[in-house]
Structure formats: C-alpha cells, structure tokens
Enzyme design. Structure first.
Site, PDB file in Angstrom:
ATOM      1  N   GLY A  10      19.931 -19.114   9.500  1.00 52.28           N
ATOM      2  CA  GLY A  10      19.182 -19.082  11.018  1.00 52.28           C
ATOM      3  C   GLY A  10      20.398 -18.901  12.103  1.00 52.28           C
ATOM      4  O   GLY A  10      20.209 -18.420  13.007  1.00 52.28           O
ATOM      5  N   ASN A  11      21.243 -19.759  12.099  1.00 51.60           N
ATOM      6  CA  ASN A  11      22.221 -20.205  13.005  1.00 51.60           C
ATOM      7  C   ASN A  11      23.152 -18.577  13.452  1.00 51.60           C
ATOM      8  O   ASN A  11      23.715 -18.589  14.633  1.00 51.60           O
ATOM      9  CB  ASN A  11      23.493 -21.125  12.794  1.00 51.60           C
ATOM     10  CG  ASN A  11      24.220 -20.722  11.599  1.00 51.60           C
ATOM     11  OD1 ASN A  11      23.775 -20.587  10.647  1.00 51.60           O
ATOM     12  ND2 ASN A  11      25.678 -20.629  12.142  1.00 51.60           N
ATOM     13  N   LYS A 126       5.634 -25.278   2.065  1.00 52.05           N
ATOM     14  CA  LYS A 126       6.322 -24.773   3.366  1.00 52.05           C
ATOM     15  C   LYS A 126       5.505 -24.511   4.563  1.00 52.05           C
ATOM     16  O   LYS A 126       4.731 -23.868   4.275  1.00 52.05           O
ATOM     17  CB  LYS A 126       7.201 -23.612   3.081  1.00 52.05           C
ATOM     18  CG  LYS A 126       8.222 -23.558   3.369  1.00 52.05           C
ATOM     19  CD  LYS A 126       9.187 -22.528   2.843  1.00 52.05           C
ATOM     20  CE  LYS A 126      10.720 -22.222   3.717  1.00 52.05           C
ATOM     21  NZ  LYS A 126      11.854 -22.848   2.931  1.00 52.05           N
ATOM     22  N   LYS A 209      15.387 -17.983   1.176  1.00 51.46           N
ATOM     23  CA  LYS A 209      16.392 -16.632   1.210  1.00 51.46           C
ATOM     24  C   LYS A 209      17.798 -17.134   0.416  1.00 51.46           C
ATOM     25  O   LYS A 209      18.407 -16.177  -0.109  1.00 51.46           O
ATOM     26  CB  LYS A 209      17.072 -16.669   2.698  1.00 51.46           C
ATOM     27  CG  LYS A 209      17.789 -17.530   3.445  1.00 51.46           C
ATOM     28  CD  LYS A 209      19.126 -17.015   4.019  1.00 51.46           C
ATOM     29  CE  LYS A 209      20.064 -18.291   4.402  1.00 51.46           C
ATOM     30  NZ  LYS A 209      19.759 -19.547   4.429  1.00 51.46           N
ATOM     31  N   LYS A 271      21.143 -24.200  -1.060  1.00 53.47           N
ATOM     32  CA  LYS A 271      22.202 -23.455  -0.831  1.00 53.47           C
ATOM     33  C   LYS A 271      23.195 -23.843  -2.172  1.00 53.47           C
ATOM     34  O   LYS A 271      23.639 -22.884  -2.807  1.00 53.47           O
ATOM     35  CB  LYS A 271      23.045 -23.770   0.183  1.00 53.47           C
ATOM     36  CG  LYS A 271      22.387 -23.281   1.713  1.00 53.47           C
ATOM     37  CD  LYS A 271      23.252 -23.509   2.934  1.00 53.47           C
ATOM     38  CE  LYS A 271      22.433 -23.429   3.923  1.00 53.47           C
ATOM     39  NZ  LYS A 271      21.500 -22.576   4.060  1.00 53.47           N
TER      40      LYS A 271
END
Ligand code: ADP
Ligand code: MG
Length: 310
Positions: A10-11, A126, A209, A271
């Site tokens: 996102g960053n 979510k 993602k 991640k």
C-alpha cells in the site's frame, strides 16, 4: 540475471489519487533500476484503500441516485486493477524512456481461482466498505451479506479471504513476460473466481495480495519473490525494546517465529507465510522482504530479510 516477481504494498501506491501518482513514480524508479541491472520483472500490487474507495463511492451513490446501482466487489476489484495499473504502467514507461530502455509495459486484468471449499468462506474476517447502524446491518444480512461490529465504530461488511489456487490469465502473463514485456498482474490479489459450467463466476471475497503474488512467482518460475513494503527488514519482537531485525531466515526458523507470534496478523504474517510458500516450492527459490527504495540493494544481499531453504 534473475526472474523477479515484485509485490508492491500500500505504501508504494498511497491513499489518494494524487498520492498514488507521486508514489508510483518512486515505485517505477525502483522497478526500472532492477530492469537496468538486467533482471526481468513482473509486478503485482495491493489495492486496499483504492478498492475501499470505489466500493464506498458506489455504496453512497446508489443510496441517493437510482441510476447508480450497487457494484459487486469483484467489479470494484477489476476497476482498481485498471486505474492502479494505468498509473503504474505510465510511471514505469516514463522511467524506461528516460533511461533509454525500450520495453512495452502492460496491465492484465487478472482473475484468480479460489476453492469454494476453502475454510475461509465459513468465517469471513476482512472488513470492507463503510459503516452501518445495527438496523441497516440486519437488513444487509437479510440480503445475504455477513456483517460484523468493527471496534465500536459501527457495523461493516466482512468478506472471506480465501487462498489463491490458480491464476486464470497465467498463459498470457507468461507469454508477454517471455516476449520481454513488463507485465503488471494480480492487482489487489486478483479477482476471486470459481468455475461455473464453462464460465467463471466472481465471488465476494478478497485474496491477500502477498499470497497471490507468491502464486504468480511460482507459476512464472521466478528465481526471486520480492515483497516491497514499509519496513526494511522483518523483526522479532517488532516495536518492543528488544526488537531484532533479521537478515536471513530458513523455512524452519520462519515457521518457528510464526508459532511464537512475532508477525502481526493482516500485515507481516501473510508476507512471511507467502515467502515461506514460495521459497519451499522448489530449490533455489529465494524470497526477500524489504523496503520499496532498496529492492536492488536487497538482491545484492546488502539489506532486507531473505527467506530460503537451507
Ligand atoms: P503492505 O501495505 O506493504 O502490505 P502492511 O502494512 O500490510 O504493508 O505490512 C507491513 C507492516 O507490518 C510494517 O510496516 C510493520 O508496521 C508491520 N509489522 C508487523 N509485524 C512486523 C514484524 N515482525 N517485523 C516487521 N514489520 C512488522
Ligand atoms: Mg498488507
């Protein structure tokens, strides 16, 4: 020269459209540095704030204007892939031209197959879109949505986060990458779909993602799976006085630290899990987690956290 799949967090995209334009230039510079160094790159990215905004806009619009109909989440995801890809592919193209590199850049609207029997569907977690009162929430539940109270702020719709099984457009992605094109795919984790007869039907869910990008790295036979995020390395005791930044992790060590609860759910945990999945899928495959601006240094072994089979 390595084959790399990059996952942008996102960053790397910002929250608003103007932030996105500025942020994609920084991401483009990092990506083109890798291309200049001779690597081939496929780019995947997140879409949290963007798909949230699209979803809210249709939600709000449909309440006041009968011409605006509710937009299914899958179509919202497709829209987010389109306009994020648009900014990314233009920023990357400009950077390539500036450095005298000829390379076509293209975004692929990507669908990702999920398993209808995935246990995630039984317990949606979510939260997406806006907030509703208890009464509104009841009405939406009657329409088949799952609603949950969100930290005292009101009710929100919650959707499942199933694991990716396969990438529908994989042959196109591979053909274009093999032809030397820079491909942007699997935006926002991809559009989740299941088989229906000869067709595919979208399901209201959000695929992480990090997991879709790991699947993309597996399918395209990448050497490197690089997750670019807001921190330079993965830490033990993150944010605590005895915080310890990690340079290298074996699969076993990474699994042990997961069990000890070092990685936050919804941010670092997926991640590390995605990195383990890729690194353990075939010998020689390396996963790297680092900060956007240091992707090249990370590949050279100068920074980041590497996860690989011992
Ligand atoms: P992205 O948008 O790139 O997916 P996330 O915010 O989801 O980024 O996840 C990255 C964040 O995870 C970091 O910025 C950091 O605040 C947080 N984090 C949680 N646990 C850890 C950890 N053990 N080590 C490093 N960062 C961690
Ligand atoms: Mg994230």
């Amino acid at each position: 020269m390595s084959k790399i799949v990059l996952a942008l967090g996102g960053n790397a995209l910002g929250d608003t459209l103007s932030e996105q334009l500025a942020a994609t230039k920084i991401a483009a510079a990092a990506i083109v540095r890798l291309i200049e160094a001779g690597h081939s790159v496929i780019v995947a990215h997140g879409n949290g704030p963007q798909v949230g905004m699209i979803n809210l806009a249709f939600d709000a619009g449909s309440k006041t204007n009968p011409k605006i109909l509710d937009m299914p989440l899958t179509s919202c995801t497709a829209m987010s892939q389109g306009y994020i890809g648009y900014d990314l592919q233009n920023a990357i193209r400009e950077e390539l031209v500036s450095r005298g590199i000829e390379k076509p850049v293209c975004t692929i609207v990507t669908q990702v197959r999920v398993d209808e029997a995935d246990p995630a569907f039984a317990s949606p977690t979510k939260p997406i879109g806006g907030f509703y009162t208890a009464e509104e929430a009841k009405e939406l539940e009657a329409q088949g949505m799952t609603m949950a109270e969100d930290s005292g702020r009101g009710y929100r719709r919650v959707v499942a986060s199933p694991k990716p099984v396969d990438i529908v457009e994989k042959e196109s992605i591979i053909a274009m990458a093999d032809a030397g094109h820079l491909v942007i795919a699997c935006g926002g984790g991809g559009i989740p779909v299941v088989a229906r007869g000869n067709g595919l039907a979208g399901v209201p869910a959000v695929i992480d993602k990090d997991f879709s990008a790991a699947k993309l790295a597996e399918i395209t036979n990448a050497d490197y799976f690089i997750i670019l995020t807001a921190v330079e390395k993965v830490a033990l005791n993150f944010g605590k006085p005895d915080e310890k930044w990690l340079d290298k992790l074996s699969i076993e060590q990474a699994e042990e630290y997961i069990n000890q609860g070092h990685f936050a759910k919804g941010s670092m945990l997926p991640k590390v899990e995605a990195a383990i999945k890729f690194a353990s899928s075939s010998p020689g495959r390396k996963a790297l987690i680092t900060i956007l601006q240091k992707a090249q240094e990370g590949i050279e072994g100068a920074t980041g956290t590497v996860i690989e089979k011992e």
